[in-house]
Design an enzyme around this catalytic site. Sequence first.
Site, PDB file in Angstrom:
ATOM      1  N   HIS A 112      -3.688  14.494  -4.183  1.00 52.17           N
ATOM      2  CA  HIS A 112      -2.330  14.421  -4.737  1.00 52.17           C
ATOM      3  C   HIS A 112      -2.145  15.347  -5.940  1.00 52.17           C
ATOM      4  O   HIS A 112      -1.049  15.427  -6.486  1.00 52.17           O
ATOM      5  CB  HIS A 112      -1.992  12.977  -5.141  1.00 52.17           C
ATOM      6  CG  HIS A 112      -1.921  12.033  -3.984  1.00 52.17           C
ATOM      7  ND1 HIS A 112      -1.112  12.252  -2.881  1.00 52.17           N
ATOM      8  CD2 HIS A 112      -2.577  10.865  -3.731  1.00 52.17           C
ATOM      9  CE1 HIS A 112      -1.271  11.261  -2.015  1.00 52.17           C
ATOM     10  NE2 HIS A 112      -2.166  10.409  -2.503  1.00 52.17           N
ATOM     11  N   ASP A 151      -6.154  11.526   5.301  1.00 56.85           N
ATOM     12  CA  ASP A 151      -5.879  10.394   4.422  1.00 56.85           C
ATOM     13  C   ASP A 151      -4.555   9.766   4.850  1.00 56.85           C
ATOM     14  O   ASP A 151      -3.672  10.456   5.362  1.00 56.85           O
ATOM     15  CB  ASP A 151      -5.784  10.883   2.976  1.00 56.85           C
ATOM     16  CG  ASP A 151      -5.728   9.757   1.969  1.00 56.85           C
ATOM     17  OD1 ASP A 151      -6.788   9.437   1.397  1.00 56.85           O
ATOM     18  OD2 ASP A 151      -4.624   9.201   1.747  1.00 56.85           O
ATOM     19  N   HIS A 153      -2.204   8.698   3.040  1.00 58.30           N
ATOM     20  CA  HIS A 153      -1.102   9.182   2.213  1.00 58.30           C
ATOM     21  C   HIS A 153      -0.908  10.678   2.457  1.00 58.30           C
ATOM     22  O   HIS A 153      -1.865  11.404   2.711  1.00 58.30           O
ATOM     23  CB  HIS A 153      -1.404   8.962   0.729  1.00 58.30           C
ATOM     24  CG  HIS A 153      -1.633   7.518   0.369  1.00 58.30           C
ATOM     25  ND1 HIS A 153      -2.874   6.944   0.401  1.00 58.30           N
ATOM     26  CD2 HIS A 153      -0.752   6.561  -0.012  1.00 58.30           C
ATOM     27  CE1 HIS A 153      -2.769   5.657   0.046  1.00 58.30           C
ATOM     28  NE2 HIS A 153      -1.497   5.397  -0.205  1.00 58.30           N
ATOM     29  N   ASP A 240      -8.052   5.534   4.296  1.00 60.10           N
ATOM     30  CA  ASP A 240      -7.157   4.397   4.096  1.00 60.10           C
ATOM     31  C   ASP A 240      -6.228   4.146   5.275  1.00 60.10           C
ATOM     32  O   ASP A 240      -5.301   3.371   5.179  1.00 60.10           O
ATOM     33  CB  ASP A 240      -6.382   4.537   2.777  1.00 60.10           C
ATOM     34  CG  ASP A 240      -6.014   5.975   2.464  1.00 60.10           C
ATOM     35  OD1 ASP A 240      -6.172   6.828   3.345  1.00 60.10           O
ATOM     36  OD2 ASP A 240      -5.565   6.235   1.332  1.00 60.10           O
TER      37      ASP A 240
END
Lengths: 444, 566
Positions: A112, A151, A153, A240
């Site tokens: 991120h 991931d 996200h 995740d």
Amino acid sequence: MLKSEKSLGIIFFPAFDWAISPTHPEREERLLYTQDQLREEGLFDMEGIAEYKPLVADIEDVERVHFCFPEPQSVVTRSHLVSAGGAIRAAQLVMEGERDRSFAIVRPPGHHAMKVVHGSRGFCNINIEAVMIEWIREHYGPKRVAIVDTDCHHGDGTQDIYWHDPDTLFISLHQDGRTLFPGTGFPKDMGGPSALGRTLNIPLPPNTSDEGYLMAVERIVLPILEDFKPDLIINSAGQDNHYSDPITNMNVSAQGYAKLNSMLNPDIAVLEGGYAIQGALPYLNLGICLAMAGADFSHVREPDYTPEKWKQDARTTAYIEQLCDVLPQIYFNPPPFDGSEKSAQGVIAGDRAIRHKDIFYDTDGITEAQTETLYLCDHCRGLLSCESRSSNNPLCLGVEIPQSACPACRKKGYKLIEDAQIKGAYRYVQLINRLDKEYMRYGF
Amino acid sequence: MLLGIDVGGTHTDAVALDLTNDRVDVAASCKVPTDHDNLLASVNAALETILADVNRTRVRQLNLSTTLSTNAIVEGRTEDVGLLVSAGPGIDPHHFRPCRDFHVLDGSIDHRGNEVRALPVSQVQRAVDACRENNIRVFASVGKFSTRNPRHENLMRRTICRCDSDTECENADFVTMGHELGGTLNFPRRLATAYFNCAVWRVYNQFATAVSESLSAMGLGHVRVNMLKADGGTMPLEASRSMPVQSIFSGPAASVMGIVALCDVVHDSVILDIGGTTTDIAVFAGGAPLVERDGIAIGSHPTLVRALKVRSIGVGGDSAITMLGEDVRVGPRRLGPSACMGGTHPTLTDALNMTGDCELGDVNASRRALEQFAAEHTMPAALLAQRAIEAAATAIHKATGELVHDINSKPVYTIHELLEGKRVIPRKVYVVGGPAQALKDHMFQRFKLSTEVPSNFGVANAIGAALTRTTWELELFADTERHVLFIPSLSYRENIPTSYTLDNAREDAVNNLIIHLDKLGVYLEPDKAQVTEASTFNMVKGYDTVGRNIRVKSQVRPGVVRTMAS
Ligand SMILES: [Zn+2]
Ligand SMILES: [Zn+2]
Ligand SMILES: [Zn+2]
């Protein structure tokens, strides 16, 4: 004795003495049970698998990638430098031919973290994949790199860093941004005007299971990789998407992750997120390690796994099938860049592509307003400048001369810096000159 | 009076040490040839020789290092073992199958020690019955994560045999449970270690009994006997009967402990034991020998058997000199004895004879063999000898460099360790073994480090054996969420309160270590027990801390009871 087909280097660095806060999901305990599982399985005794110490990244390795304000030392801790250094070690093992593959199981994560850094977003301060990739390019010359971010996200930081880079293919598979942090990563985001189609977002609906996930990999990702012909495939191996992850809503299993890895065949994997630290991470990491080593992973599963329970419904399957039909076109046939005033992707004004960005650093509670300008050039990737102001810092400027810069862009880069120092109202100015390997900061 | 015996590949070395005069005197020492088919005879012969010169009633202790278990495995003189396994999900345990009677059962325990799936009792019974049909008398029960919860291993053991582990019964002569081998996490190693412990159990116990009987017959019934372990410590003979696997590869440990006894090692140092066919290289950090992070491998099976970090290379006094093109090489082959001892092919010892570094056996025979070999390769004999010695020194130097590099690149797990991590930088070289004195200057030339050859360098290993201290180590795990403390190697379990801390755990680990050694009849000064690893992790559910996961490792540091230095 169990043998691996491919030699695998594992950099295991759990940073057992670092945490954001004692109960934050990204905490010391995060890789504790993974370590227990890998050790108990005797993984490091497997012929072909070896464990390595991370390197410690230098500040210059960070400055090569990021505009850090006010300075790198204020946004990275030693653990970030070790985490990035773990990724660099993974790259070094593969680039030097010491290992066929490598997996950096390190924390804290990085995907991120964007081009400009004022603090921590989504537990990330610096983008450890980008630091690694640019370290590779600095030491081994230009390389075509494909990053597949698995991931849960959206890898918004990595996307931001490579938005204008036609030599880096960035594909992010993630839970649909309408349902999860950071709320971005839609098919319309396909890269800047000179790198159109080099960014590809695959938003998957909540409750996607192994079946849908692997379908997207097979029908969207693999054909594009085949066509792009990268020198290196990097997997941002966030974990995740697991059915038991506490902060997401996907239903992927350890078997799903292991199969994904063997389909993707990455040269290097770097751990990202994954917060089901007891019931998932130990099995996921084991499965990925075995898959990367080309060894038997058929007995790896979560103790509580019942495939029927996590099967996706027909509507989800149908929706993903649709994505599989249309998304490859973004890479193979990107629509022309819409640089008009109404475009959210930025506007084209003369020889410049300009984007305004408002960025929220959720972990540190910082807000940032940024104007990114790419000077379009027919001879090179183009000069990049970022004007940024945040709740932490007054107006700052970052200028990047790319590795492939033409003489005109290089000259213009230095002119921008000079003007900024003499006339600009900038508190901090940073220059990244990839062509001459010169990294400078002003205003401290 | 302390006795030390090291049963080696070529020789059995023995010493008797007198500690009465506030220093250590070598009262007697000898070397007898090792009879591989009858190690007891070699031990007895060595004992008889040294006892001729000492008063038997004054002998208090015998420390013995033997290749018995090692040889039994190498020569395949082991017993069939019934191996029962509870593995659960992960790597397929069949990849680690070491023997025929191998039964994987449907149980599972996870990394926290939770029982995920119970062991089906009838399935266990069927496996045991199948072993019995194959006339199996020794069994091992091994579970994944049994060091966090031994429930499945205990159940398997109870199904195999319903009496105490040390008692023979009609159902089984011996049972090894994996968790008793130590608290280290590594299921394949636990499996292999338990297997080997069973496989050599009978041959080892017969030897132990025979040694006790011989001692009684020699009027040494009062002597306490300890067996050397590979980690540079000893274990009492009675305790060793259920841990025979620990006696494997104790030979190099004896020579390393010999250096500890003979020299006052304070710096990072290199220890070279140059023997007939091999050179053992060990490294000391500060004054202490380094231990393998994981256990040693027996054959192709990595085990949990702790050992000093020793690297062996095929260069020794009897190593043959060969040439490849212009390159002069020494070892790893041995082509009979040195020319000076009646052999035909020139060796490193012959080269040292030629250069005048030593005078062993028939020096002229060395010269003739070298001259003949040199002529065949159109090289002056003196140059050949010099090149051979250089090659040996270079090989030893190179292997040492690699070993130090390995040690310094071992993975670490915290930022602190990585950034502040100590590097081993050797400042001194200690050389023992037959050719030690002859090679001393050559080693100095190569290493450019202060080089020392201690007195008594020829029987350093037996001296090391005699003076080695009894060691033990244990791991303690505490989980304050599950309210349980567990010390696997002692099968010790206790309930703990939520408030249990890392400091409590340190204290409990050390106390249990002292109590256990006391039970073995070994008095331990409390300051000799040390905590080598201690960590605690908050366990969080949602956003609340629900407990602590605590791990402590405590040990008696390997060492000697007295030194002969200064
Ligand atoms: Zn994530
Ligand atoms: Zn240009
Ligand atoms: Zn019984």
